[in-house]
Enzyme design. Structure first.
Site, PDB file in Angstrom:
ATOM      1  CG  ASN A   2      -1.848   1.144   1.294  1.00  0.00           C
ATOM      2  OD1 ASN A   2      -1.452   2.274   1.046  1.00  0.00           O
ATOM      3  ND2 ASN A   2      -3.094   0.898   1.627  1.00  0.00           N
ATOM      4  CG  ASP A  44      -3.065   4.696   0.567  1.00  0.00           C
ATOM      5  OD1 ASP A  44      -3.040   4.601  -0.668  1.00  0.00           O
ATOM      6  OD2 ASP A  44      -3.956   4.182   1.271  1.00  0.00           O
ATOM      7  CG  HIS A  45       1.742   5.926   5.120  1.00  0.00           C
ATOM      8  ND1 HIS A  45       0.384   6.109   5.213  1.00  0.00           N
ATOM      9  CD2 HIS A  45       2.126   5.436   6.317  1.00  0.00           C
ATOM     10  CE1 HIS A  45      -0.028   5.732   6.397  1.00  0.00           C
ATOM     11  NE2 HIS A  45       1.011   5.320   7.100  1.00  0.00           N
ATOM     12  CG  HIS A  78      -8.184   4.266   0.774  1.00  0.00           C
ATOM     13  ND1 HIS A  78      -8.378   4.112   2.123  1.00  0.00           N
ATOM     14  CD2 HIS A  78      -9.385   4.636   0.260  1.00  0.00           C
ATOM     15  CE1 HIS A  78      -9.643   4.377   2.422  1.00  0.00           C
ATOM     16  NE2 HIS A  78     -10.270   4.719   1.306  1.00  0.00           N
ATOM     17  NE  ARG A 124      -9.409   8.901   3.926  1.00  0.00           N
ATOM     18  CZ  ARG A 124      -9.780   8.199   5.000  1.00  0.00           C
ATOM     19  NH1 ARG A 124      -9.152   7.092   5.325  1.00  0.00           N
ATOM     20  NH2 ARG A 124     -10.766   8.604   5.745  1.00  0.00           N
ATOM     21  NE  ARG A 147      -7.480  11.498   5.472  1.00  0.00           N
ATOM     22  CZ  ARG A 147      -7.915  10.892   6.575  1.00  0.00           C
ATOM     23  NH1 ARG A 147      -7.139  10.037   7.209  1.00  0.00           N
ATOM     24  NH2 ARG A 147      -9.104  11.128   7.048  1.00  0.00           N
ATOM     25  CD  GLU A 201      -6.914  -0.151   1.065  1.00  0.00           C
ATOM     26  OE1 GLU A 201      -7.097   0.907   1.693  1.00  0.00           O
ATOM     27  OE2 GLU A 201      -6.073  -0.982   1.392  1.00  0.00           O
ATOM     28  CB  THR A 226      -9.315   1.731   7.060  1.00  0.00           C
ATOM     29  OG1 THR A 226      -8.751   2.313   5.905  1.00  0.00           O
ATOM     30  CG2 THR A 226     -10.685   1.199   6.764  1.00  0.00           C
ATOM     31  CD  GLU A 285      -7.239  -6.163   3.020  1.00  0.00           C
ATOM     32  OE1 GLU A 285      -7.395  -5.885   1.809  1.00  0.00           O
ATOM     33  OE2 GLU A 285      -6.518  -5.506   3.787  1.00  0.00           O
ATOM     34  CG  HIS A 328      -5.518  -1.896   9.184  1.00  0.00           C
ATOM     35  ND1 HIS A 328      -5.045  -1.275  10.308  1.00  0.00           N
ATOM     36  CD2 HIS A 328      -6.035  -0.921   8.407  1.00  0.00           C
ATOM     37  CE1 HIS A 328      -5.290   0.016  10.218  1.00  0.00           C
ATOM     38  NE2 HIS A 328      -5.876   0.265   9.071  1.00  0.00           N
ATOM     39  N   GLY A 361       1.057  -1.473   4.398  1.00  0.00           N
ATOM     40  CA  GLY A 361       1.453  -0.139   3.984  1.00  0.00           C
ATOM     41  C   GLY A 361       2.396   0.537   4.953  1.00  0.00           C
TER      42      GLY A 361
END
Ligand code: PXP
Length: 246
Positions: free
Chosen positions: A7, A9-10, A43, A45, A49, A70, A101, A151, A191, A213
């Site tokens: 993942n 995203d970060h 993801h 969103r 963000r 996602e 999440t 998941e 997660h 992630g």
């Protein structure tokens, strides 16, 4: 052996801190692929963000492994997903104030919304996974909807305060995983997984995909920091000296 979904995203979170062009999650995805990622996960969103619409569009064209989007089961994002056609969409709950999440999707409590979204994704040929807690009723609801995969949320296992709690959460996950597989669902988990707690989850019978992630991005910063500093220092040291008064 389960596949690894990375993942990214970060990486976009750091970029959005300055609203600039680096670090680019598209680069990170390519490097993750070089490192052996089997899946790239992002993801998009509703509040944008971190990941932006452009990221999804470029990643759709550049990622060579499976692309997993996602998303919340909301009409705007569903439309974007249908247009982008990632290989897989993972439906997740989304709350504006949350840091990440929190908890799985309540499939039972949101049936009409999930069904509407599923219909559109299915028509576009996108495989669907539902991110849910390791709860047999939610798994049963996912099976009844005819999705390909679930998941299971590993957060409670990952965040357990002591070994006894972690054992209990692990067994809940393993049993729910077995229930999902017996129901004909493909089993994904994710997660809160880290370099320390991943091995046990990776051994769950039938686990097909792990999505990770935070821990990978955190480690990437640490293993790369020394070299990044060295390179900046070299540039400073190599800069031509100005003669004073010039
Ligand atoms: N799976 C899902 C559905 C998620 O929403 C997230 C977080 O974006 C992850 C996996 C990865 O969690 P983490 O960043 O804690 O590894």
């Amino acid at each position: 052996m389960p596949r690894l979904g990375v993942n990214i995203d970060h990486v976009a979170t750091v970029r959005q801190a300055r609203k600039t062009v680096e670090p680019d999650p598209v680069w990170a995805a390519a490097l993750a692929e070089l490192g052996g990622a089997d899946v790239i996960t992002l993801h998009l969103r509703e509040d944008r963000r971190h990941i932006q619409d452009r990221d999804l569009q470029v990643l759709r064209q550049t990622v060579q492994v499976k692309l997993n989007l996602e998303m919340a089961a909301e009409p705007e994002i569903t439309q974007i997903a249908v247009a982008a056609r990632p290989h897989q969409a993972t439906l997740v709950p989304e709350r504006r104030q949350e840091i990440t999440t929190e908890g799985g999707l309540d499939v039972i409590g949101n049936l009409p919304r999930v069904e509407g979204c599923l219909k559109a994704l299915r028509q576009a040929g996108i495989e669907v996974s539902l991110f849910i807690d390791p709860d047999l009723r939610q798994i049963e609801a996912a099976r009844a909807l005819g999705v390909q995969a679930v998941e299971l949320h590993t957060g409670r296992y990952a965040d357990a305060a002591n070994a006894a709690d972690q054992d209990r959460e692990f067994h809940t996950l393993a049993e729910a995983g077995q229930f999902a597989i017996e129901a004909g669902l493909i089993l994904h988990l994710g997660h809160g997984l880290t370099y320390r707690n991943v091995a046990r989850v990776a051994r769950i019978a039938g686990a097909c995909e792990l999505n990770i992630g935070h821990s990978i991005v955190a480690r990437a910063i640490m293993v790369g920091f020394q070299q990044a500093t060295r390179e900046m220092k070299m540039l400073i040291d190599a800069a031509p000296r100005r003669i004073s008064g010039e």
